[in-house]
Design an enzyme around this catalytic site. Structure first.
Site, short mmCIF file in Angstrom:
data_model
loop_
_atom_site.label_atom_id
_atom_site.label_comp_id
_atom_site.label_asym_id
_atom_site.label_seq_id
_atom_site.Cartn_x
_atom_site.Cartn_y
_atom_site.Cartn_z
N ASP A 1 -24.24 32.42 -6.21
CA ASP A 1 -25.05 33.34 -5.61
C ASP A 1 -24.83 34.71 -5.99
O ASP A 1 -25.09 35.70 -5.11
CB ASP A 1 -25.21 33.34 -4.40
CG ASP A 1 -25.81 31.94 -3.70
OD1 ASP A 1 -26.95 31.75 -4.54
OD2 ASP A 1 -25.51 31.29 -2.90
N ASP B 1 -32.35 27.23 -5.75
CA ASP B 1 -32.51 28.68 -5.32
C ASP B 1 -31.85 29.63 -6.37
O ASP B 1 -32.14 30.76 -6.57
CB ASP B 1 -31.27 28.72 -4.39
CG ASP B 1 -31.43 27.75 -3.09
OD1 ASP B 1 -32.04 26.64 -3.43
OD2 ASP B 1 -31.15 27.73 -1.86
#
Ligand code: GLY
Length: 392
Positions: free
Chosen positions: A104, A164
């Protein structure tokens, strides 16, 4: 664009509604600065109130993203000052490798540091963002040709990509542009190619995660983590697919990514309830009584506005119009209207909801504000108000 829903019944966001919503959001960020300048904002609220946390989560970039959007809106140096303080925290985090063994890096560093570098030329922000791009590149699985999302690198239990990650690729494309080294962009390109081969089903819905064989690198199986079940479509995962394909389309110009954008958008739109704010999983329909995920609306609106900026004529108008309709529906139903009610911006988000079929042991942040919901809401308001150079 042809969807099952009759969009002619829905109004667009009026100019004054847009400005009022944006002004309220900036005022709310300003009110929150004393709490969240030296500390980060929690990932989600409880009873609609965020609390202070250390810089450890995958979500801590969203709040500085809101600070930088507030700076762009107002030019007030107080926001640049607060954003600059956050940059130091993010530099420390990547230099000391604190909770960065995951993919991330884009959610964190595009918003906290690429933003700062673009807006103020802060060299520490640039250094931190390049280090974060290196960290993301270190998750490259050569056999499977993807960036491993979570867990110890190379572990069979974690040998998967997740949808994602498409939002993390902007950091890699940016790093190539910034350094002149094509390696980062090449990884981003190969990662989205692998992702699109496995993650989008024929009907346009998206798996949340996809496992690969450790020995051969061959695609193995689609599994959900945060959605209702493996073969459903988690609302936010579908939204990540819509916005993520648009970002890679901007950087690469590959027409195929636009086709995936359209396909995943159509699935999303065709699974909305009549008030246009999705339940947390698109398998749930009108009257299901399930919690909503309001953050998906803003993410899709940002994807539409990104794609609008890459198109011309009628197509551009249609994408902008749809984004405006989605944002009006979101503001009417979910926006915080009174600072007494919440220190966030958008109610009715869902971080993670347990189901008998997913990987979530217990509910977390259900029917709450979520920090990315607030960030994308402000990004969409920015994009609707003015031209904007994306942090992604
Ligand atoms: N990227 C994790 C989430 O959307 O909850």
């Amino acid at each position: 664009m042809n969807f099952e829903i009759d969009l002619s019944k829905y109004a667009e966001l009026g100019v004054s509604e847009l400005q009022d919503a944006f002004d309220f959001a900036v005022d709310q960020v300003r009110r929150n600065l004393p709490d969240f300048t030296y500390k980060c904002q929690s990932s989600n609220s409880e009873n609609n109130i965020y609390w202070q946390e250390d810089n450890l989560e995958w979500t801590t970039g969203f709040w500085p993203g809101e600070i930088w959007l507030s700076y762009e809106r107002t030019g007030d140096p107080i926001f640049a000052l607060a954003g600059g303080i956050m940059v130091q925290s993010f530099l420390d985090r990547i230099v000391d490798k604190i909770e960065v063994e995951h993919h991330d890096m884009g959610f964190l560093y595009s918003l906290a540091c690429v933003s700062a570098y673009k807006l103020t030329g802060d060299e520490d922000a640039r250094t931190a963002a390049i280090l974060a791009a290196d960290q993301l590149a270190s998750r490259w699985n050569e056999k499977g040709k993807f960036l491993q999302a979570w867990g110890p690198f190379g572990s069979p239990d974690h040998n998967r990509l997740i949808v994602d990650c498409l939002l993390n690729l902007g950091l890699l494309y940016w790093a190539s542009e910034e350094t002149g080294d094509p390696y980062y962009a090449e990884l981003a390109h190969q990662h989205i190619e692998t992702t699109l081969k496995v993650i989008v089903r024929d009907n346009g819905s998206a798996y949340h995660t996809y496992y690969f064989d450790v020995e051969t690198g061959a695609p193995d199986r689609g599994v959900t983590f945060q959605g209702y079940k493996d073969d459903s479509s988690w609302a936010r995962g579908q939204a990540w697919a819509v916005y993520g394909t648009a970002i890679s389309y901007r950087y690469t110009g590959e027409e195929k990514y636009k086709e995936y954008f359209e396909k995943t958008l159509a699935y999303y739109m065709n699974h909305l309830p009549s008030d246009l704010v999705p339940y947390w999983d698109l398998d749930f329909g009108e009257g299901s009584g399930e919690p909503l995920d309001s953050s998906s609306s803003s993410i899709v609106a940002c994807g539409l506005l990104e794609m609008a900026g890459l198109c011309e004529g009628e197509e551009r108008k249609e994408y902008r119009k749809l984004a405006s309709i989605l944002m009006k529906a979101l503001i009417d139903k979910c926006a915080v209207k009174d600072p007494e009610e919440s220190n966030g911006l958008v109610l009715n988000g869902t971080y993670a909801k347990h189901s008998p079929y997913n990987g979530i042991p217990e509910d977390r942040g259900v029917d709450e504000c979520v920090s990315w919901g607030d960030y994308y809401y402000m990004e969409a308001l920015t994009r609707l108000s003015t031209g904007w150079d994306p942090y992604w």
